[in-house]
Design an enzyme around this catalytic site. Structure first.
Site, PDB file in Angstrom:
ATOM      1  N   THR A   1     -40.829-126.209  22.402  1.00  0.00           N
ATOM      2  CA  THR A   1     -39.372-126.042  22.338  1.00  0.00           C
ATOM      3  C   THR A   1     -38.707-126.491  23.626  1.00  0.00           C
ATOM      4  O   THR A   1     -37.579-127.000  23.614  1.00  0.00           O
ATOM      5  CB  THR A   1     -39.038-124.561  22.064  1.00  0.00           C
TER       6      THR A   1
ATOM      7  N   SER B   1     -47.532-126.346  20.237  1.00  0.00           N
ATOM      8  CA  SER B   1     -48.788-125.701  20.642  1.00  0.00           C
ATOM      9  C   SER B   1     -49.502-125.029  19.477  1.00  0.00           C
ATOM     10  O   SER B   1     -50.659-124.645  19.599  1.00  0.00           O
ATOM     11  CB  SER B   1     -48.548-124.722  21.778  1.00  0.00           C
TER      12      SER B   1
ATOM     13  N   THR C   1     -44.393-122.303  23.210  1.00  0.00           N
ATOM     14  CA  THR C   1     -44.635-120.881  23.478  1.00  0.00           C
ATOM     15  C   THR C   1     -45.621-120.245  22.497  1.00  0.00           C
ATOM     16  O   THR C   1     -46.187-119.198  22.783  1.00  0.00           O
ATOM     17  CB  THR C   1     -43.320-120.071  23.428  1.00  0.00           C
ATOM     18  N   ASP C   2     -45.835-120.884  21.334  1.00  0.00           N
ATOM     19  CA  ASP C   2     -46.640-120.232  20.299  1.00  0.00           C
ATOM     20  C   ASP C   2     -48.028-119.837  20.789  1.00  0.00           C
ATOM     21  O   ASP C   2     -48.510-118.746  20.495  1.00  0.00           O
ATOM     22  CB  ASP C   2     -46.786-121.149  19.073  1.00  0.00           C
TER      23      ASP C   2
HETATM   24  N1  GLU Z   1     -44.022-123.998  17.734  1.00  0.00           N
HETATM   25  C1  GLU Z   1     -43.717-124.776  18.890  1.00  0.00           C
HETATM   26  C2  GLU Z   1     -44.771-124.689  19.954  1.00  0.00           C
HETATM   27  O1  GLU Z   1     -45.453-123.723  20.148  1.00  0.00           O
HETATM   28  C3  GLU Z   1     -42.403-124.394  19.493  1.00  0.00           C
HETATM   29  C4  GLU Z   1     -42.347-122.982  19.972  1.00  0.00           C
HETATM   30  C5  GLU Z   1     -41.814-122.900  21.350  1.00  0.00           C
HETATM   31  O2  GLU Z   1     -42.142-123.706  22.197  1.00  0.00           O
HETATM   32  O3  GLU Z   1     -41.058-121.939  21.597  1.00  0.00           O
HETATM   33  O4  GLU Z   1     -44.908-125.631  20.662  1.00  0.00           O
END
Ligand code: GLU
Length: 330
Positions: free
Chosen positions: A15, A62, A95-96
């Site tokens: 994100t 991720s 963040t995942d």
């Molecule tokens: N699902 C994506 C990831 O983990 C976006 C989530 C995020 O970065 O907040 O890369």
């Protein structure tokens, strides 16, 4: 030149590299589209705390990260840390699964130099995006002398977390990350303030070195519920070297699953009793007689990170006392 620290900022997607059509798109947006140079260009003061060098290593969410991604990130970071003119690393990451990559690096890097993972819950294009401030804070933390020897850190939402403890505990809030014993410190006005140290061994004090690991063993996670059928346990046990059983409560195992999990252990699969609750301790021989059944107990680690630890432990040991000791030590 200045006496500022030299920090390499690595982009991997997420994100923090996302873009929405409208400023109100805080949930519906494209991830992993901006390059790390583009993201840094949006932060006018990014180079205040450090001399920066940017590198695009990956460009993907991720949730797609498998073991090969962990090894690729670890090996690249390790190589950079060996360079004399690199003082620290920042990794911009989705963040995942940031907590899994961070814990893997925390256990396998052989350097005291700061390594900081950072993400964002709202893309740079959104109103009140946390991307710029989180990245600025992460650079400040990587450049701070107090971060040396702290192991791998995750900086997000004004907080500095140890990779060992941090978990993503909300799917959408800005305050999405928490550590059961609290963060190690805060960042305020771009200045890190530490209040405590990680208690468990990490980086230089672990037996694992990322350059010496070519592949990781298959370890799977089973999420428990009352109607879970033994066939699922049997299917995973047939292919895995280790199984993290995310049991109910304090690592409970339904009566009809005890024999399938004992049979898995008899066949040499390393079964770890964990908890699906998200926090707390699963005590060896507590809710279940692990000595009798040939199982391991996770201590306080969440299932996603217990998988990382068991994979690493299995690269060097197969006997249960050594594997159990890993859960008590790291
Ligand atoms: N699902 C994506 C990831 O983990 C976006 C989530 C995020 O970065 O907040 O890369």
């Amino acid at each position: 030149m200045t006496d500022k620290a030299n920090i390499v900022v690595i982009g991997t997607g997420g994100t923090i590299a996302g873009q929405g059509k409208a400023a109100s798109n805080t949930s519906a947006y494209l991830c992993s589209v901006l390059g790390i140079d583009d993201i840094l260009a949006t932060i006018p003061h990014a180079s205040l705390p450090a001399n920066l060098r940017a590198e695009q290593l990956l460009q993907t969410g991720s949730e797609n990260f498998g073991n090969a991604h962990l090894l690729a990130i670890g090996q690249r970071v390790s190589t950079l840390l060996m360079e004399d003119d690199v003082d620290g690393i920042v990794i911009a990451h989705g963040t995942d699964t940031i907590e899994e990559t961070a814990y893997f690096l925390h256990l396998t890097l052989k350097s005291a130099k700061p390594v900081v993972l950072v993400g964002a819950m709202r893309p740079p294009s959104a109103m009140s995006s946390d991307a710029a401030l989180n990245l600025y804070d992460a650079i400040a933390v990587a450049a701070h002398p107090g971060s040396v020897g702290m192991g791998t850190l995750v900086v997000i939402n004004d907080e500095i977390h140890t990779a060992r403890d941090v978990v993503k505990s909300s799917s959408f809030k800005i305050e999405a990350f928490s550590s059961p014993y609290g963060p190690l410190g805060y960042v305020i006005e771009g200045r890190p303030r530490y209040y405590r140290h990680p208690a468990r061994a990490h980086t230089l004090a672990t037996p694992w070195t990322v350059e010496r690991i070519n592949s990781l063993p298959q370890v799977d996670i089973i999420y428990a519920y009352g109607a879970l059928e033994p066939a699922l346990v049997d299917a995973l046990a047939a292919r895995a070297q280790g199984l993290i059983f995310a049991g109910t409560g304090n690592g409970n195992v339904a009566a009809h699953l005890i024999e399938p999990l004992r049979e898995a252990a008899r066949r040499g699969v390393h079964v770890v009793r964990a908890s699906r609750t998200g926090s707390g301790i699963v005590l060896r021989n507590g809710a279940q007689p692990d000595d009798t059944y040939g199982w391991l107990a996770v201590d306080d680690q969440v299932p996603s990170k217990a998988r990382i630890l068991l994979m690493l432990a299995l690269t060097q040991a197969r006997d249960w006392p050594s594997l159990q000791a890993a859960f008590e030590r790291y």
